[in-house]
Design an enzyme around this catalytic site. Structure first.
Site, PDB file in Angstrom:
ATOM      1  N   ASP A   1       0.812  -1.199   0.000  1.00 13.80           N
ATOM      2  CA  ASP A   1       0.000   0.000   0.000  1.00 13.80           C
ATOM      3  C   ASP A   1       0.851   1.257   0.000  1.00 13.80           C
ATOM      4  O   ASP A   1       0.330   2.336   0.142  1.00 13.80           O
ATOM      5  CB  ASP A   1      -0.924  -0.003   1.222  1.00 13.80           C
TER       6      ASP A   1
ATOM      7  N   ALA B   1       7.956   1.063  -0.425  1.00 12.11           N
ATOM      8  CA  ALA B   1       8.164  -0.385  -0.399  1.00 12.11           C
ATOM      9  C   ALA B   1       7.992  -0.965  -1.798  1.00 12.11           C
ATOM     10  O   ALA B   1       8.718  -1.865  -2.206  1.00 12.11           O
ATOM     11  CB  ALA B   1       7.184  -1.040   0.564  1.00 12.11           C
TER      12      ALA B   1
ATOM     13  N   CYS C   1      14.866   4.833 -17.840  1.00 11.95           N
ATOM     14  CA  CYS C   1      14.463   4.585 -16.457  1.00 11.95           C
ATOM     15  C   CYS C   1      15.660   4.581 -15.509  1.00 11.95           C
ATOM     16  O   CYS C   1      16.699   4.000 -15.814  1.00 11.95           O
ATOM     17  CB  CYS C   1      13.730   3.256 -16.393  1.00 11.95           C
TER      18      CYS C   1
ATOM     19  N   CYS D   1       3.756  29.248   3.317  1.00 14.00           N
ATOM     20  CA  CYS D   1       3.095  30.387   3.939  1.00 14.00           C
ATOM     21  C   CYS D   1       1.599  30.140   4.101  1.00 14.00           C
ATOM     22  O   CYS D   1       0.981  30.615   5.037  1.00 14.00           O
ATOM     23  CB  CYS D   1       3.352  31.649   3.135  1.00 14.00           C
TER      24      CYS D   1
END
Lengths: 758, 520
Positions: free
Chosen positions: A120, A124, A455, A176
């Site tokens: 989830d 990881a 990649c 801010c």
């Protein structure tokens, strides 16, 4: 025990493979439970399960391997027990640990045949992705949100890896806004969460604050974000023994007064109203609130100022007691990690202990944050939110249901069967959509995409160019912002030539992370070799100076290892392009929609005709250069939108990879005939050509026709032609010298179909 | 609902709200056939929190069940399958009560014809054609939804059989905002007439929400054009220009609220129309013939209809929500309050009509509670009714089929042929002889009959039938789980009356990873 069904459909060979292969399942949440069940009933016999979480009540609506009495226990162990009790023939090991810990190294991964990701959180996922790349294992990745879901298969060298496409960056808010001028409930929630970290968390530890929305933002401004008592807020609070009223008075009255004194802030805004918390003090304690409305659940009711003050007092006291009860080693409380994209760097054991504690005190934390956020909201005249909404805003609840997980996990295991039977080409990405949005298709398959040569994770030799201000950027910045923050490493080592600049081991003599890159001898053009031994991952960083970055927060990362012949340094990286686009939009609001449509339209254009997936990068390249051309025309030349469209299309026609202009598919008799049309929304003028041979850029001819039409009627009230076909169109083009027409001999010679690069 | 319950379901309440959860809790589900497919579907519904479940299955546990059914414990060979699966399934959620009947469904119906009356949803897993037709007809006549799910090797089929289904909350994405600029209600009208943007300085102007800007310039426009809103393209552009120029008061370019007004200017000439799905509901005969036995939905729909046409000049009740707008808090909340108050007024008028209708049918006033009335008013634009197709009438509509991709759809006919085969020969294709291809020729003739019966001239290659024989009617757990996930999801949609359900059949082809829905 006979799985005749499985045997007959799968075939004996595959069935053998299924029962002998070793499977690693990472994550025992919603999808994880379903995958484990599916594996055990499909005939898989060797399963290793890793999960860091413990069972929570809110898991029970879908994570059916757990029961109420198991709340608080390790998910991995509970799930393994349940699976074993259902089927004692299965060898299943449940490990309550972080998959990112060092014991799960590449050798560990290499013991398996297939890895399932049922995770989830992003960090990881990235880590498992890299481990599978390093161990050359097939990885089945999956995820769901509400009714939507997705699975895909990742295999080194064959498919895109998890990191081949950039992942969305969590939304950030300007400092801010959080500190001085909140205008939305989310601003108050972010502020309250940071307040919690400052009071009870480890203010310097990113794990204390990095749970979703804006970790970096908060880190960069952590000294002054909550209040102008820099860093010492906790000390101050301790000295008061966390007296809730004094704290509230400071935060919601004094600090607001300070803000009010800066009148420039409030010239165009509604000024906040300081709260007098003492006035809301309660003499007697309310046991538990009474809910008069039966439709209103405890979590669904919005607290009044009184209730907020009450909850603030109660939760801060209990949190203080917990906090003081912790041993000296554990001097901070953490956020509940549940399902948010966390980034926990503390050692796993410590985290496990803490995590059990967290489940226990999670409610307190949520109450504290809700109370603080709402008090701030009341002060600033922002609508208050209930606990339920605050949880959602804080990113700790994402809708999750059993049915979606069941569907996605079913597909995951079917993909595993494809892999085991050697039919890797049957594997695909599958999206679970709502049928209404995808023309009656609930499950939509897509072909797996070949790896992105740029990649950072899976390219042969990943390289990147780093732009920073060398005299401001420190080694620690390099480590946390670039290597861990942007490149997803866990424990990087950095070498420049023979010299070790950063080491993954904690205390390495002679390394001072506070030094700037310049001080340690990094010059523009220096080459840094970065390696993460745990992930078995290397990347080469070329450093370049960019002193327009004022401080250490500025950096830019650009991928380098790209399609060979292109000179990339001239081409801005996608981030730069994006920023350009934003600037353009700001400057030229009226044309911004044109720009956006341009990008969308181009995608459609590229999609016409036959597109081989292996050519995707070429298509993207064409798309990008055409977009660039369009933007330049708008920006530099302030061109008309119709002209921009013409030029952009002409640019696409000129590329041989696309089915338009040069590179068009041949017709049945083996010739090239092109069509083009263009219409201007404003005037309604239209021009088109059809079956036009021998013209390089048919769109130019169509454009010319459109211009003619815009000029109005011809002599004697004749209407100018709007659509010209075939030879007539060619003659028109030749006479006017449009779109580079050729003479009749050349007709059909150079307009051959471009070769498909495979 | 207490705190623990709320916590258990918090992830799904996000999707279907407390009302949806309550509808689930009040529902009773019946499962016919506790095989892998059936138990998986039921598992998902139990986890979601239905009120109770009943398992009907007269078979005993076989070895094959061990292989693919997760909810059968060790050492239960030859025990009642209904009982075994009941034991494990009911452990899933202590808030759900369950029971089981180890008898065939046809036997039950023979002795107790009203057996199904108490259920709000029936799920049939891998039913044979004989049971299918019987149960299908019974439930159709009672208007109880039946969801059929078949897992057949690598192929699965889901079918919803429900005579008439009504949806209250459609949860439609991108529903246009309900500003009613074309005919502002009195309070809004008053606000418009008292608003004068021209007299404001640039600081005050910044705080005006875009909706008010649009309304103000629309007022100006109407004055200039004798009450006619912008209609042609040129007029619309002119109107937009009006807004743009209004924003020019600011020295350094337009402010965000004026930009918003510019891009949402189309609301000025957008007419509040009744969507076709709602008109369909209004025109439905059930809306006119209310009786004591009518579903509450029809009382509500009728009340909304009467309100719309008699009280509100042909407009649906106001939703009373506004999107986020860049504006000063005071201005925005003032505007929001107007819409909310008007919406409350509408809801109370609808409520009065509901009570009146109930009274006329001899039902108590509190037969429908106010929360439901509020919900239907807020969601009146997404009301929809679905007329289903009975199993017996599937044939009649086959000419309309135009499903893409066609190869997925061929499985629909093949599965029908397989059931036909099973009914005629007593076993599933592929399981009769030691060689699974032994049944191929007979299956082929079955398919021909099915196609002929359905008057279809579709060509279906032999590969499909060979695969079908190879599958041998076996349930692959992952396929069953996937299809049951979809079936249970549709079940939840039906029970909660939220989201539009599948209309009304779906094939899952796990070889190509596709799931395509179509209407039979």
């Amino acid at each position: 025990m006979v799985e005749r069904a499985a045997q007959q459909v799968l075939g004996l060979t595959l069935y053998e493979k299924v029962s002998t292969c070793k499977v690693l399942v990472v994550g025992a949440g919603g999808i994880g439970c379903e995958i484990l069940k599916n594996l055990s009933t499909t005939g898989f016999r060797n399963i290793f399960l890793v999960d860091l979480d413990t069972v929570d009540v809110s898991n029970l609506n879908r994570q059916f391997l757990y029961q109420l009495h198991q709340v608080g226990k390790s998910k991995a162990e509970a799930a393994a027990d349940t699976i074993r009790s259902f089927n004692p023939n299965i060898q299943i090991t449940g490990s309550h640990a972080d998959i990112r810990s060092f014991e799960y190294n590449v050798e560990f991964f290499e013991k398996f045949d297939i890895v399932f990701n049922a995770l989830d959180n992003l960090s990881a996922r990235i880590h498992v992705n890299r481990m599978c790349l390093a161990a050359n294992l097939p990885l089945i990745e999956s995820g769901t949100t509400g009714y939507l879901g997705q699975t895909t298969v990742i295999k080194r060298g064959l498919t895109e890896c998890f990191e081949c496409t950039p992942k969305p960056v969590p939304k950030r808010f300007p400092v801010c806004t959080i500190r001085s001028t909140p205008s939305l409930p989310i601003h108050c929630v972010v502020w309250a969460r940071h307040l919690f970290s400052q009071l009870f968390g480890h203010a310097d530890d990113e794990s204390a604050v990095s749970l979703s929305v804006n970790a970096q933002e908060l880190r960069s401004a952590e000294h002054d974000l909550v209040t102008d008592l820099p860093k010492s807020l906790r000390k101050w609070a301790v000295s008061l023994n966390f007296d809730p009223y004094k704290i509230m008075h400071k935060l919601f009255s004094e600090d607001i007064h300070t803000l009010l004194s800066m009148d420039t802030l409030w010239r165009n805004r509604n000024p906040p109203q300081p709260l007098n918390c003492y006035a809301h003090a309660k003499t007697e304690k309310v046991q538990s609130p009474v809910y008069e409305n039966p439709h209103c659940l405890p979590d669904q009711s919005v607290w009044s100022v009184d209730e907020c003050v009450d909850h603030f007092c109660r939760s801060i006291k209990e949190l203080r007691d917990r906090w003081e009860g912790l041993t000296n080693d554990l001097t901070e409380l953490l956020w509940d990690k549940d399902d948010s994209s966390s980034n926990i760097n503390s050692s796993s054991l410590l985290h496990v202990q803490l995590h059990c504690l967290i489940n226990y005190i999670n409610l307190l934390v949520m109450q504290f944050v809700t109370a603080a956020a709402n008090l701030r909201a009341y002060a600033f005249g922002i609508p208050a939110s209930n606990l339920f909404e605050i949880k959602a805003l804080a990113g700790s609840i994402i809708p999750a249901i059993a049915t979606t997980n069941a569907i996605i996990a079913g597909i995951c295991v079917i993909e595993a069967l494809h892999i085991l039977s050697g039919d890797f080409d049957k594997c695909q990405t599958t999206f679970l959509k709502t049928e209404k949005n995808s023309r009656n298709r609930l499950l939509v398959p897509e072909k797996l995409v070949p790896p992105n040569p740029k990649c950072y994770a899976c390219a042969e030799q990943p390289e990147a160019k780093l732009f920073v201000n060398l005299s401001k950027f420190t080694l620690e910045d390099l480590r946390s912002k670039i290597l861990i923050g942007s490149l997803g490493m866990l424990a990087p080592d950095v070498c420049m030539g023979p010299k070790l600049l950063l080491s993954s081991e904690e205390e390495h003599a002679g390394i001072n992370k506070a030094k700037t890159l310049k001080e340690v001898g990094v010059r523009p053009g220096s080459l840094l070799e970065v390696e993460d031994f745990l992930q078995d991952h290397k990347i080469r960083l070329f450093v370049a100076e960019k002193d327009t970055f004022q401080d250490q927060d500025g950096f830019e990362l650009e991928s380098r290892s790209i399609d060979s012949e292109e000179n990339t340094s001239k081409r801005p990286s996608s981030e730069v392009l994006k920023r350009d686009l934003e600037e353009i939009e700001e400057n030229l609001f009226s044309k911004s929609s044109a720009l956006i449509y341009l990008s969308i339209y181009l995608k459609k254009f590229i999609g016409a005709g036959f597109c081989h997936p292996s050519n995707e990068y070429l298509y993207r390249k064409c798309c990008k250069s055409a977009c660039l051309l369009g933007w330049r025309l708008i920006l530099d030349k302030n061109a008309q939108s119709s002209e921009v469209v013409k030029e952009v299309i002409a640019c696409l026609e000129d590329t041989k990879y696309l089915n338009a202009g040069t590179g068009s598919n041949l017709n049945m008799s083996g010739h090239v005939e092109c069509d083009a049309s263009i219409m201007e929304g404003k005037s309604g003028a239209f021009g088109a050509v059809g079956c036009l041979p021998g013209v390089k850029n048919p769109i130019c001819v169509a454009y010319d026709l459109m211009l003619e039409e815009r000029k109005g009627l011809l002599n004697f009230g004749l209407i100018p032609p709007m659509l010209l076909c075939g030879r007539a169109a060619w003659m028109y083009a030749r006479d006017r010298g449009l779109g580079e027409p050729c003479n009749e001999e050349e007709l059909g010679e150079y307009l051959v179909t471009g070769p498909f690069a495979v | 609902m207490d705190g623990l319950t709320e916590k258990r379901y918090e992830r799904q309440i996000q999707l279907w709200g407390v009302q949806g959860q309550t509808s689930l809790r009040n529902s009773k589900v019946c499962l016919i056939n506790a095989d892998a497919t059936g138990t998986e579907a039921l598992k998902n519904l139990i986890l979601a929190g239905v009120g109770s479940f009943t398992i009907v299955d007269d078979t005993t546990v076989k070895e094959v069940d061990y292989g693919n059914n997760f909810f059968i414990a060790e050492g239960k060979l030859d025990h009642s399958r209904a009982e075994c699966t009941y034991e494990l399934l009911q452990e899933l959620n202590p808030e759900v009560t369950g029971n089981f009947i180890s008898e065939g469904v046809l036997t039950i119906l023979k002795t107790e014809p009203t057996f199904f009356d108490k259920f709000s949803l029936v799920i049939g897993a891998n039913l044979t054609e004989r049971i299918l037709q019987y149960v299908g007809r019974d439930l159709w006549d009672k208007n109880i939804p039946l969801i059929l799910v078949f897992a057949y090797g690598m192929i699965a089929y889901v079918r919803i059989v429900h005579a008439l289904h009504t949806v209250v909350q459609g949860h439609v994405d991108n529903l246009p905002h309900d500003f009613q600029c074309d005919a502002p209600f009195p309070a809004l009208k008053k606000l418009i007439t008292t608003t004068d943007l021209d007299s404001l300085d640039s600081t005050q102007l910044r705080d005006v929400p875009y909706l008010l800007i649009i309304l103000f310039y629309l007022k100006k426009w109407l004055e200039l054009h004798s009450g006619r809103p912008p209609e042609t393209r040129i007029e619309k552009d002119e109107f937009k220009k009006l807004i743009q120029e209004g924003g020019k008061k600011f020295s350094e370019g337009n402010e965000v609220n004026f930009e918003e007004a510019f891009s949402f200017a189309f609301y000025a000439w957008r007419r509040s129309e009744i969507p076709s799905n709602v008109l369909e509901v209004f025109r439905h005969p059930c809306c006119d013939s209310l009786t004591k036995k009518s579903d509450t939905f029809w009382f509500l729909a009728r009340a909304v209809r009467d309100f719309t046409f008699y009280d509100n000049n042909g407009r649906l009740p106001l939703r009373g929500v506004l999107p986020d707008m860049t504006a000063g808090t005071a201005n925005y909340s003032q505007l929001l309050l107007l819409y909310q108050q008007e919406a409350v007024k509408h809801a109370s008028m609808v409520s009065a009509r509901v009570h009146n209708l109930l009274l006329r049918c001899g039902l108590p006033e509190d037969y429908i509670d106010d929360e439901e009335i509020k919900t239907i008013c807020e969601n009146s634009a997404t009301l929809k009714c679905f007329e289903g197709t009975s199993l017996q009438h599937e044939e009649a509509r086959l000419d309309d089929f135009n499903v893409q991709p066609a190869e997925v759809f061929s499985w629909y006919f093949c599965l029908k042929a397989a059931r036909f085969f099973q009914r005629r020969y007593g076993h599933s294709p592929g399981t009769g002889t030691s060689n699974y291809l032994g049944d191929l020729l007979t299956l082929k003739s079955c398919l021909a009959e099915v196609l002929n019966e359905m008057k279809s001239n579709r060509k279906i290659e032999d590969e499909y039938l060979i695969e079908l024989c190879r599958f041998g009617a076996s349930e692959i757990h992952s396929v069953a789980a996937c299809a049951s996930g979809i079936a249970a999801q549709e079940g939840i949609k039906v029970l909660t009356r939220q989201f539009y359900p599948l209309n009304n059949a779906l094939i899952v082809d796990t070889v190509t990873g596709q799931a395509v829905s179509f209407r039979v």
